[in-house]
Scaffold this motif. Structure first.
Motif, PDB file in Angstrom:
ATOM      1  N   PRO A  83       0.985  -1.346  -0.022  1.00 22.87           N
ATOM      2  CA  PRO A  83      -0.141  -0.177  -0.026  1.00 22.87           C
ATOM      3  C   PRO A  83       0.885   1.390  -0.282  1.00 22.87           C
ATOM      4  CG  PRO A  83      -0.949  -1.391   1.610  1.00 22.87           C
ATOM      5  CD  PRO A  83       0.301  -2.179   1.010  1.00 22.87           C
ATOM      6  N   PRO A  84       1.787   1.234   0.962  1.00 22.74           N
ATOM      7  CA  PRO A  84       2.679   2.648   0.702  1.00 22.74           C
ATOM      8  C   PRO A  84       3.507   2.743  -0.653  1.00 22.74           C
ATOM      9  CG  PRO A  84       3.548   1.208   2.654  1.00 22.74           C
ATOM     10  CD  PRO A  84       2.254   0.717   1.929  1.00 22.74           C
ATOM     11  N   SER A  85       3.661   1.631  -0.919  1.00 25.13           N
ATOM     12  CA  SER A  85       4.622   1.591  -2.291  1.00 25.13           C
ATOM     13  C   SER A  85       3.874   2.217  -3.506  1.00 25.13           C
ATOM     14  CB  SER A  85       5.014   0.148  -2.565  1.00 25.13           C
ATOM     15  OG  SER A  85       5.830  -0.388  -1.886  1.00 25.13           O
ATOM     16  N   TYR A  86       2.450   1.971  -3.564  1.00 27.19           N
ATOM     17  CA  TYR A  86       1.537   2.637  -4.486  1.00 27.19           C
ATOM     18  C   TYR A  86       1.674   3.796  -4.325  1.00 27.19           C
ATOM     19  CZ  TYR A  86       0.118  -1.885  -6.596  1.00 27.19           C
ATOM     20  OH  TYR A  86       0.079  -3.105  -7.243  1.00 27.19           O
ATOM     21  N   SER A  87       1.539   4.358  -3.356  1.00 23.98           N
ATOM     22  CA  SER A  87       1.410   5.753  -2.867  1.00 23.98           C
ATOM     23  C   SER A  87       2.574   6.650  -3.142  1.00 23.98           C
ATOM     24  CB  SER A  87       1.021   5.927  -1.151  1.00 23.98           C
ATOM     25  OG  SER A  87       0.801   7.299  -0.955  1.00 23.98           O
ATOM     26  N   LEU A  88       3.636   6.167  -2.844  1.00 26.50           N
ATOM     27  CA  LEU A  88       4.906   6.412  -3.332  1.00 26.50           C
ATOM     28  C   LEU A  88       5.090   6.650  -4.905  1.00 26.50           C
ATOM     29  CD1 LEU A  88       7.539   5.275  -0.565  1.00 26.50           C
ATOM     30  CD2 LEU A  88       6.862   7.594  -0.918  1.00 26.50           C
ATOM     31  N   ILE A  89       4.693   5.529  -5.466  1.00 30.79           N
ATOM     32  CA  ILE A  89       4.861   5.907  -6.792  1.00 30.79           C
ATOM     33  C   ILE A  89       4.131   6.580  -7.549  1.00 30.79           C
ATOM     34  CG2 ILE A  89       4.245   4.336  -8.882  1.00 30.79           C
ATOM     35  CD1 ILE A  89       5.072   1.960  -7.494  1.00 30.79           C
ATOM     36  N   SER A  90       2.965   7.173  -6.904  1.00 34.43           N
ATOM     37  CA  SER A  90       2.073   7.924  -7.524  1.00 34.43           C
ATOM     38  C   SER A  90       2.777   9.337  -7.135  1.00 34.43           C
ATOM     39  CB  SER A  90       0.704   7.957  -6.567  1.00 34.43           C
ATOM     40  OG  SER A  90       0.314   6.981  -6.917  1.00 34.43           O
ATOM     41  N   ASP A  91       3.616   9.680  -6.129  1.00 35.31           N
ATOM     42  CA  ASP A  91       4.348  10.977  -5.744  1.00 35.31           C
ATOM     43  C   ASP A  91       5.308  11.145  -6.834  1.00 35.31           C
ATOM     44  OD1 ASP A  91       2.693  11.439  -3.590  1.00 35.31           O
ATOM     45  OD2 ASP A  91       4.187  10.832  -2.347  1.00 35.31           O
ATOM     46  N   TYR A  92       6.121   9.955  -7.286  1.00 34.76           N
ATOM     47  CA  TYR A  92       7.244  10.002  -8.042  1.00 34.76           C
ATOM     48  C   TYR A  92       6.819  10.126  -9.662  1.00 34.76           C
ATOM     49  CZ  TYR A  92      11.193   9.184  -4.741  1.00 34.76           C
ATOM     50  OH  TYR A  92      12.074   9.404  -3.826  1.00 34.76           O
ATOM     51  N   TYR A  93       5.659   9.446  -9.777  1.00 32.83           N
ATOM     52  CA  TYR A  93       5.577   9.593 -11.383  1.00 32.83           C
ATOM     53  C   TYR A  93       4.250  10.402 -11.578  1.00 32.83           C
ATOM     54  CZ  TYR A  93       8.943   6.110 -11.945  1.00 32.83           C
ATOM     55  OH  TYR A  93      10.080   5.229 -12.452  1.00 32.83           O
ATOM     56  N   PRO A  94       4.120  11.220 -12.841  1.00 39.22           N
ATOM     57  CA  PRO A  94       3.084  12.024 -13.096  1.00 39.22           C
ATOM     58  C   PRO A  94       1.956  11.071 -13.498  1.00 39.22           C
ATOM     59  CG  PRO A  94       4.811  12.233 -14.999  1.00 39.22           C
ATOM     60  CD  PRO A  94       5.507  11.356 -13.556  1.00 39.22           C
ATOM     61  N   PRO A  95       0.776  11.495 -13.379  1.00 36.61           N
ATOM     62  CA  PRO A  95      -0.438  10.726 -13.970  1.00 36.61           C
ATOM     63  C   PRO A  95      -0.198  10.193 -14.995  1.00 36.61           C
ATOM     64  CG  PRO A  95      -1.117  12.854 -12.958  1.00 36.61           C
ATOM     65  CD  PRO A  95       0.347  13.007 -13.069  1.00 36.61           C
ATOM     66  N   GLN A  96       0.360  10.627 -16.248  1.00 38.86           N
ATOM     67  CA  GLN A  96       0.286   9.972 -17.553  1.00 38.86           C
ATOM     68  C   GLN A  96       1.472   8.694 -17.783  1.00 38.86           C
ATOM     69  OE1 GLN A  96       0.841  13.160 -16.822  1.00 38.86           O
ATOM     70  NE2 GLN A  96       2.791  13.992 -17.725  1.00 38.86           N
ATOM     71  N   LYS A  97       2.414   8.858 -16.548  1.00 39.34           N
ATOM     72  CA  LYS A  97       3.411   7.625 -16.651  1.00 39.34           C
ATOM     73  C   LYS A  97       3.162   6.710 -15.240  1.00 39.34           C
ATOM     74  CE  LYS A  97       7.123  10.279 -18.762  1.00 39.34           C
ATOM     75  NZ  LYS A  97       7.245   9.682 -19.873  1.00 39.34           N
ATOM     76  N   ARG A  98       1.927   7.018 -14.718  1.00 37.53           N
ATOM     77  CA  ARG A  98       1.863   6.177 -13.480  1.00 37.53           C
ATOM     78  C   ARG A  98       1.387   4.832 -13.706  1.00 37.53           C
ATOM     79  NH1 ARG A  98      -1.376   9.900  -9.880  1.00 37.53           N
ATOM     80  NH2 ARG A  98       0.366  11.015 -10.086  1.00 37.53           N
ATOM     81  N   ALA A  99       0.728   4.612 -14.826  1.00 35.28           N
ATOM     82  CA  ALA A  99       0.137   3.275 -15.138  1.00 35.28           C
ATOM     83  C   ALA A  99       1.465   2.376 -15.497  1.00 35.28           C
ATOM     84  CB  ALA A  99      -0.797   3.068 -16.140  1.00 35.28           C
ATOM     85  N   SER A 100       2.256   2.853 -16.133  1.00 27.74           N
ATOM     86  CA  SER A 100       3.539   2.178 -16.627  1.00 27.74           C
ATOM     87  C   SER A 100       4.400   1.670 -15.391  1.00 27.74           C
ATOM     88  CB  SER A 100       4.248   2.911 -17.575  1.00 27.74           C
ATOM     89  OG  SER A 100       3.605   3.058 -18.876  1.00 27.74           O
ATOM     90  N   ALA A 101       4.661   2.762 -14.426  1.00 26.15           N
ATOM     91  CA  ALA A 101       5.451   2.565 -13.288  1.00 26.15           C
ATOM     92  C   ALA A 101       4.798   1.604 -12.488  1.00 26.15           C
ATOM     93  CB  ALA A 101       5.567   3.928 -12.612  1.00 26.15           C
ATOM     94  N   ILE A 102       3.532   1.410 -12.414  1.00 22.76           N
ATOM     95  CA  ILE A 102       2.955   0.472 -11.438  1.00 22.76           C
ATOM     96  C   ILE A 102       2.893  -0.994 -12.203  1.00 22.76           C
ATOM     97  CG2 ILE A 102       0.834  -0.235 -10.436  1.00 22.76           C
ATOM     98  CD1 ILE A 102       0.037   2.495  -9.924  1.00 22.76           C
ATOM     99  N   GLY A 103       2.856  -0.901 -13.308  1.00 22.58           N
ATOM    100  CA  GLY A 103       2.975  -2.056 -14.259  1.00 22.58           C
ATOM    101  C   GLY A 103       4.281  -2.731 -14.200  1.00 22.58           C
ATOM    102  N   ILE A 104       5.305  -1.874 -14.248  1.00 21.48           N
ATOM    103  CA  ILE A 104       6.829  -2.190 -13.888  1.00 21.48           C
ATOM    104  C   ILE A 104       7.011  -2.940 -12.492  1.00 21.48           C
ATOM    105  CG2 ILE A 104       9.234  -1.557 -13.450  1.00 21.48           C
ATOM    106  CD1 ILE A 104       8.382   0.247 -16.171  1.00 21.48           C
ATOM    107  N   PHE A 105       6.614  -1.935 -11.348  1.00 21.26           N
ATOM    108  CA  PHE A 105       6.399  -2.403 -10.024  1.00 21.26           C
ATOM    109  C   PHE A 105       5.885  -3.821  -9.822  1.00 21.26           C
ATOM    110  CE2 PHE A 105       4.265  -2.341  -5.842  1.00 21.26           C
ATOM    111  CZ  PHE A 105       5.121  -2.430  -5.204  1.00 21.26           C
TER     112      PHE A 105
END
Length: 184
Positions: A140-162
């Motif tokens: 849960p906190p990892s998804y939240s941090l990813i949202s801080d590090y990546y802008p909305p248009q790159k977030r889905a790819s970052a979460i997919g990689i995660f």
């Protein structure tokens, strides 16, 4: 004159929002962050898959019954993991997510070591509870941090990689667990 005042207020609000917005994070820093997060998630799943891969040797060594082995890695672990994850998600909304992740990693690592020292069902079960609580504190906190590090248009790819940590961990857990089980 009134419209001029409205424009000034709007401009002041925009300047305040810009001043409060976090500074953009460099691509190199985001990439490093994501690689570390994937490696930790991979470790999370290596640990989780080892019980299944090494189930028979563990059962033999600790003289466990089938139902005991099933409880250690099945429904009890999944329920605990899910319920603890909900609690950690609430905590992550209010607390320092990096501290939560670090604590979770320390807990599940220590409890994983205790699993190796277990002398029977109950000591292994208690250690597995600790592993479940620790691992539940990661996602849960990892998804939240990813949202801080990546802008909305790159977030889905970052979460997919995660989330590649899941199949990487399962694969490595199966391969390494099998090799370790064979060797020891």
């Amino acid at each position: 004159m009134e419209s001029r005042g409205l424009i000034d207020v709007r401009l002041a609000l925009e300047m305040t929002e810009a001043a409060l917005a976090p500074a953009p994070i460099s691509k190199a820093k985001r990439t490093y962050f994501l690689v570390v997060m994937v490696l930790i998630y991979t470790s999370n799943f290596i640990d989780r898959s080892l019980l299944g891969v090494l189930g028979q040797p563990i059962k033999t060594d600790l003289k466990l019954q089938d139902w005991q082995l099933g409880m250690l890695g099945g429904l009890a672990f999944a329920l605990l993991y899910a319920l603890a994850g909900l609690g950690v998600a609430r905590l992550a909304e209010r607390g320092n997510r990096v501290t939560i992740i670090s604590t979770a990693l320390a807990v599940w690592s220590a409890m994983t070591a205790l699993c190796g020292a277990a002398m029977g069902f109950w000591t292994l079960a208690l250690a597995r509870v600790g592993v479940g609580l620790g691992e539940a504190g990661y996602v849960p906190p990892s998804y939240s941090l990813i949202s801080d590090y990546y802008p909305p248009q790159k977030r889905a790819s970052a979460i997919g990689i995660f989330t590649l940590g899941v199949p990487f961990g399962a694969l490595l857990g199966a391969v390494l667990g099998g090799a370790l089980g064979q060797a020891f």
